[in-house]
Design a protein around this motif. Sequence first.
Motif, short mmCIF file in Angstrom:
data_model
loop_
_atom_site.label_atom_id
_atom_site.label_comp_id
_atom_site.label_asym_id
_atom_site.label_seq_id
_atom_site.Cartn_x
_atom_site.Cartn_y
_atom_site.Cartn_z
N LYS A 1 1.16 1.23 6.22
CA LYS A 1 2.23 1.24 6.23
C LYS A 1 3.23 0.15 6.63
O LYS A 1 4.22 -0.50 6.19
N LYS A 2 2.76 -0.38 7.83
CA LYS A 2 3.30 -1.52 8.41
C LYS A 2 3.22 -3.02 7.61
O LYS A 2 3.94 -3.45 7.43
N LEU A 3 1.95 -2.85 7.16
CA LEU A 3 1.58 -4.15 6.11
C LEU A 3 2.55 -4.12 4.98
O LEU A 3 3.22 -5.01 4.47
N VAL A 4 2.77 -3.02 4.18
CA VAL A 4 3.61 -2.60 3.33
C VAL A 4 4.96 -3.12 3.62
O VAL A 4 5.80 -3.73 2.83
N LYS A 5 5.42 -2.54 4.62
CA LYS A 5 6.67 -2.73 4.95
C LYS A 5 7.02 -4.57 5.35
O LYS A 5 8.07 -4.83 4.91
N ARG A 6 5.99 -4.91 5.92
CA ARG A 6 6.28 -6.42 6.15
C ARG A 6 6.15 -7.22 4.95
O ARG A 6 6.77 -8.25 4.65
N CYS A 7 5.41 -6.71 4.12
CA CYS A 7 5.14 -7.71 2.91
C CYS A 7 6.14 -7.06 1.68
O CYS A 7 6.51 -8.24 0.90
N CYS A 8 6.60 -6.23 1.63
CA CYS A 8 7.65 -5.55 0.54
C CYS A 8 8.84 -5.02 1.12
O CYS A 8 9.44 -4.28 0.25
N GLY A 9 9.04 -5.20 2.46
CA GLY A 9 10.45 -4.12 2.81
C GLY A 9 11.54 -4.67 2.17
O GLY A 9 12.46 -3.90 2.56
N HIS A 10 11.77 -5.80 1.73
CA HIS A 10 13.09 -6.15 1.30
C HIS A 10 13.55 -5.90 -0.18
O HIS A 10 14.34 -6.18 -0.69
N ASP A 11 12.16 -5.48 -0.86
CA ASP A 11 12.30 -5.24 -2.45
C ASP A 11 12.89 -3.67 -2.43
O ASP A 11 12.32 -2.73 -1.92
N ASP A 12 13.88 -3.46 -3.37
CA ASP A 12 14.25 -2.37 -3.93
C ASP A 12 13.10 -1.84 -4.82
O ASP A 12 12.85 -2.31 -5.80
N VAL A 13 12.74 -0.37 -4.98
CA VAL A 13 11.71 0.18 -5.84
C VAL A 13 12.50 0.97 -6.83
O VAL A 13 13.39 1.67 -6.52
N PRO A 14 12.19 0.63 -7.96
CA PRO A 14 13.12 1.13 -9.11
C PRO A 14 12.53 2.68 -8.97
O PRO A 14 11.49 3.19 -8.88
N THR A 15 13.37 3.64 -9.35
CA THR A 15 13.49 5.01 -8.89
C THR A 15 12.17 5.59 -9.98
O THR A 15 11.60 6.69 -9.69
N ASP A 16 12.01 5.15 -11.06
CA ASP A 16 11.23 5.63 -12.07
C ASP A 16 9.86 5.43 -11.48
O ASP A 16 8.97 6.03 -11.66
N LEU A 17 9.66 4.29 -11.12
CA LEU A 17 8.34 3.85 -10.51
C LEU A 17 8.15 4.38 -9.19
O LEU A 17 6.93 5.04 -9.13
N ARG A 18 8.98 4.79 -8.41
CA ARG A 18 8.94 5.67 -7.17
C ARG A 18 8.40 7.12 -7.63
O ARG A 18 7.51 7.54 -7.07
N SER A 19 8.95 7.68 -8.59
CA SER A 19 8.55 9.13 -9.14
C SER A 19 7.34 9.00 -9.72
O SER A 19 6.47 9.97 -9.43
N LYS A 20 6.79 7.99 -10.33
CA LYS A 20 5.48 7.86 -11.02
C LYS A 20 4.45 7.91 -9.64
O LYS A 20 3.47 8.71 -9.67
N VAL A 21 4.65 6.97 -8.83
CA VAL A 21 3.85 6.81 -7.53
C VAL A 21 3.69 8.14 -6.85
O VAL A 21 2.62 8.50 -6.60
#
Length: 111
Positions: free
Chosen positions: A55-75
């Motif tokens: 979780k910390k690694l993902v936040k550090r690497c991707c913390g500034h990107d907005d995740v599209p709603t449809d992608l979040r739903s699929k995941v």
Amino acid sequence: MSCGDPHETDCSEVLDHLYEFLDREMPDSDCNKFESHFEECSPCLEKYGLEQAVKKLVKRCCGHDDVPTDLRSKVMGRIDLIRSGQAVPDQDITAQDFTASADLPIAGNEA
């Protein structure tokens, strides 16, 4: 997974709700139960530590990107399938979902 030892809170309950604990999306009383469980169960503590590091690694690497709603739903749907033990379709989420649904730079690859 279970360590085989009896606990007040069962290992399966802790692991089923681990992400809720990590995200502090559960009542304080449940958080306290989980913390007590981790003090006496090293396999669950190890799993918690691993998920916390991811979780910390993902936040550090991707913390500034907005995740599209449809992608979040699929995941999230796929995570729910995995948690419930159901078969997960191989083509449910594709690389195209990550790139086509949002033109966001990937951390470290900005041009």
